[in-house]
Write an enzyme that holds these catalytic residues in place. Structure first.
Site, short mmCIF file in Angstrom:
data_model
loop_
_atom_site.label_atom_id
_atom_site.label_comp_id
_atom_site.label_asym_id
_atom_site.label_seq_id
_atom_site.Cartn_x
_atom_site.Cartn_y
_atom_site.Cartn_z
N LYS A 56 10.37 -11.43 -12.69
CA LYS A 56 9.23 -12.20 -11.70
C LYS A 56 8.58 -13.25 -12.86
O LYS A 56 8.32 -14.34 -12.22
CB LYS A 56 8.58 -11.10 -10.94
CG LYS A 56 7.55 -10.59 -11.91
CD LYS A 56 6.71 -9.30 -11.22
CE LYS A 56 5.82 -8.52 -12.02
NZ LYS A 56 4.72 -9.24 -12.95
N THR A 57 8.26 -12.79 -13.69
CA THR A 57 7.43 -13.54 -14.78
C THR A 57 8.38 -14.94 -15.26
O THR A 57 7.54 -16.06 -15.13
CB THR A 57 7.13 -12.78 -16.45
OG1 THR A 57 6.60 -11.71 -16.10
CG2 THR A 57 6.29 -13.71 -17.04
N ASP A 99 0.20 -13.17 -9.36
CA ASP A 99 1.12 -12.59 -9.92
C ASP A 99 0.66 -11.12 -9.50
O ASP A 99 -0.53 -10.89 -9.42
CB ASP A 99 1.33 -12.49 -11.49
CG ASP A 99 2.22 -11.53 -11.91
OD1 ASP A 99 3.21 -11.35 -11.16
OD2 ASP A 99 2.24 -11.18 -13.20
N GLU A 100 1.33 -10.09 -9.37
CA GLU A 100 0.98 -8.53 -9.09
C GLU A 100 0.09 -8.66 -7.85
O GLU A 100 -0.92 -8.29 -7.68
CB GLU A 100 0.19 -8.15 -10.18
CG GLU A 100 0.83 -8.13 -11.38
CD GLU A 100 2.04 -7.01 -11.71
OE1 GLU A 100 2.30 -6.51 -10.46
OE2 GLU A 100 2.69 -6.62 -12.67
N GLN A 133 4.85 -0.96 -6.38
CA GLN A 133 4.34 -0.88 -7.54
C GLN A 133 2.90 -0.81 -7.35
O GLN A 133 2.21 -1.04 -8.43
CB GLN A 133 4.96 -1.72 -8.63
CG GLN A 133 6.54 -1.37 -8.90
CD GLN A 133 6.65 -2.25 -10.24
OE1 GLN A 133 6.31 -1.95 -11.03
NE2 GLN A 133 7.71 -3.33 -9.81
N ARG A 185 10.60 2.30 -15.37
CA ARG A 185 10.33 1.85 -16.77
C ARG A 185 11.64 2.04 -17.59
O ARG A 185 11.89 1.66 -19.02
CB ARG A 185 9.44 2.76 -17.62
CG ARG A 185 7.91 2.74 -16.94
CD ARG A 185 7.50 1.29 -16.67
NE ARG A 185 7.78 0.91 -15.34
CZ ARG A 185 7.84 -0.18 -14.68
NH1 ARG A 185 7.63 -1.50 -15.39
NH2 ARG A 185 8.28 -0.43 -13.47
#
Length: 669
Positions: A30-31, A216-217, A247, A602
């Site tokens: 996504k970044t 973002d997020e 998340q 993770r």
């Protein structure tokens, strides 16, 4: 992350004609989408960098995003671009619009500790049963601010005694902050939102300035942050928000994953792009994550997939007790590293609560395994260091209102909140700093002479120290430490002499650092230079702390979000630990499931889950119940160890064979 964007990522980058929600699964790049889109807006769509705002939640994420954009857009084209946290954006808005909000320039920002100290002062009559109630009140006020509930509304809505007390404290707290020309962390969002509601012309000015917004997020936004975004993008609705409802793990901080669903209602033209290809983990790890999270309700469905092969089975290891669990994890890391020639930093141990790390630390030290605890307290974040830094800041800059407020009554000088509120109101009317206000004759008209005298005794003492410091900086600093009587105050207020001694040791270390800084500099180096350097060093140290050293990483599941490791151990897979007892009692299992999902995703190559068959609690050893989440994982992808009834004869035979091979290999050496 692959260099070339995949089709979905490319679609998300190039869609610029309306509101866009990018549903980005864990590890889906996504970044890259956000940074590439910023470059696309500047280079292909002709937008000026100064008219683009990208917002995220942590300074680290903002820094990383800015660096990545800097590589894609070079030179002047990237000048003026805003990449910041929500709170930084709010702070910049308040800085530019302070007059409309009724502040003086140079307002102070109270961090959580400053705000708590003020609440203790305001609540001293209610503190007969200890200071626990302060934390409850602080949490309630924070939630009210995040939900845009103002003090009067909180009073009107209070349903019981506890809420009534908190609402009354909230009224005083906000009034005192205003008198101090200060805001707290939650105000950095609340105040701009309030101002935009009341001043249409100011909102319009900011809407005209921001032509495109990226967030973002997004699943971590609370009510006030959601509204701030909605206000800034206005009817033009030119924005991209990136988020993953699976998340969202910050409900306790006011985050509302339902904000993703709200977008559908507030922006009927919303386009949805799903990023489901994961570039991080093996297919088996992703399958486990997908199957687990399918037990939660969803507004948007998505399924992560990867082309990195099935990978190893997920091991679920049951140990006798928490001691053997920590021992097992330490020895597994040791042997796996020897066998596969990996680095220490390839391993992460994740846990639900910070208390679980203590035993791990002991075992890792015993086996001489280097480790780093993520999220430990920075030297400069310690209360005694912040106190002494505030004294030093005030010594070199008497107009630093925040520093003045922090230490004027530490140690106690009988200068309470109401005295400071009157001082703040007077300074506000005169447009001068609190320190300057103490020297003015007019102060005696608004305050009892007794308290004016106490304030002046304090400022005179600081003035004398400042004069000494001009010619002999270190003499001034040392006199400050001794004459403030801070050491005695520490011994009176710490739970033990050993803790007081340690905290005094931190102050001595700080004083030594200033001396070194002065000695290393040239003859023009002033005390102010040395202190500014220390503040910068604190920032740099924190940056370095975040960088990868070759150590095993220990961190909570909350702190692990956004990170990835080749080999992950999730420990304490037991009912009342994960899911946590509080969440079970509050019927908030969905958030705990999301937390487990974050932990699983993770892992890049290998995931080991451990639990203890019994655990010591409150002085007695109790049998534990395995976490319900273990039953929700795809059983065909799990290998159970330490609970014979769950493993097949084939699995037991394979493990025996593997152990034998290891022994034989050892003999060959």
């Amino acid at each position: 992350m692959a260099h070339r964007l995949n089709d979905r990522q490319d679609e998300a980058v190039k869609y610029v004609s309306g509101p866009l929600l990018v549903l980005a699964g864990a590890g889906s790049g996504k970044t890259s989408v956000i940074t590439t889109k910023i470059a696309y807006l500047i280079q292909e769509c002709g937008l000026k960098a100064r008219n683009i705002v990208a917002v995220t939640f942590t300074n680290k994420a903002a820094r990383e995003m800015k660096e990545r954009v800097g590589k894609l857009v070079q030179g002047k084209a990237s000048h003026g671009l805003t990449v910041s946290t929500f709170h930084n954006l709010g702070m910049n808005i308040i800085r530019k619009e302070y007059k409309a909000l009724g502040f003086k320039p140079g307002f102070s920002i109270f961090d959580q500790q400053d705000a708590r100290a003020l609440l203790v002062e305001l609540m001293h009559k209610q503190l007969s049963d200890g200071e626990d109630s302060v934390d409850v009140v602080q949490h309630m006020i924070s939630n009210w601010k995040n939900d845009l509930v103002l003090p009067q509304q909180a009073l009107d809505r209070a349903r019981n005694e506890e809420e009534m007390l908190a609402a009354r404290v909230y009224v005083n707290y906000n009034r005192t902050l205003k008198a101090f020309n200060a805001v707290d962390f939650d105000d950095l969002i609340l105040l701009p939102v309030q101002m935009f509601r009341e001043h249409q012309e100011i909102l319009q000015k900011w809407q005209n300035k921001i032509h495109y917004m990226l967030v973002d997020e997004y699943q971590d936004t609370n009510s006030s942050q959601y509204l701030m975004v909605k206000q800034l993008v206005g009817d033009r609705a030119m924005f991209t928000v990136v988020g993953d409802d699976d998340q969202s793990i910050y409900a306790w901080r006011g985050a509302r994953p339902e904000n993703l669903g709200l977008l559908n209602q507030d922006f009927p033209g919303l386009k949805l792009v799903k990023l489901e290809q994961n570039y991080r983990s093996t297919s088996r790890i992703l399958k486990a994550a997908n199957v687990l999270i399918a037990n939660n309700p969803h507004v948007f469905e998505k399924t992560l997939w990867s082309d990195m092969g099935m990978g190893d089975e997920i091991r679920v290891v049951r140990c006798r007790n928490e001691d053997s669990e920590s021992e097992r994890v330490a020895t597994e890391i040791l042997t796996h590293r020897l066998k596969h020639d990996t680095s220490w930093k390839d391993y992460a141990i994740l846990y639900r609560g910070n208390f679980q790390s203590r035993l791990l630390e002991m075992k890792l030290q015993e086996h001489q395994i280097p480790y780093h605890i993520n999220g430990g307290t920075s030297f400069f974040a310690r209360a005694e260091v912040k106190d002494m830094m505030a004294y030093l800041r005030l010594l070199v800059n008497p107009d630093d209102d925040n520093a003045f407020l922090r230490i004027v009554n530490v140690p106690r000088r009988e200068i309470g909140a109401s005295t400071l509120e009157k001082l703040g109101t007077y300074a506000g009317q005169r447009h001068i700093s609190l320190y300057q206000a103490c020297h003015e004759m007019g102060l005696e008209e608004v305050m009892d002479a007794r308290y004016v005298d106490k304030l002046r005794r304090f400022t005179k003492w600081m003035d004398d120290l400042a004069r000494i410091s001009d010619s002999e900086p270190m003499k001034g600093v040392r006199l400050l430490v001794t004459e403030s009587d801070y050491e005695n105050w520490l011994y009176q207020n710490c739970s033990s002499d050993i803790i007081a001694e340690k905290r005094m040791g931190n102050i001595e270390f700080l004083v030594g650092s200033i001396q070194q800084s002065l000695e290393r500099g040239d003859e023009d180096t002033t005390l102010e230079d040395a202190i500014t350097r220390l503040i910068l060093r604190d920032m740099m140290d924190r940056q370095e702390e975040e960088e990868d050293h070759d150590k095993v990483q220990l961190l909570t599941l909350h702190a692990s979000k956004g990170l990835e490791y080749p080999h992950v151990f999730m420990i304490g897979m037991e009912e009342e630990l994960l899911p946590h007892r509080t969440s079970i009692e509050e019927d908030n299992i969905e958030e705990e499931r999301r937390l487990t999902y974050v932990g699983i995703t993770r892992a890049r190559q290998r995931l080991v889950m451990t639990l203890a068959a019994s655990r010591r609690q409150f002085g007695e050893t109790l049998d534990t119940t395995p976490s319900r989440f273990l039953d929700e994982l795809p059983q065909e992808d799990l290998v159970y160890e330490g609970w014979e009834q769950r493993s097949t004869p084939e699995q037991r035979h394979a493990r025996g064979q593997e152990a034998l091979d290891d022994i034989l290999r050892g003999l060959d050496l």
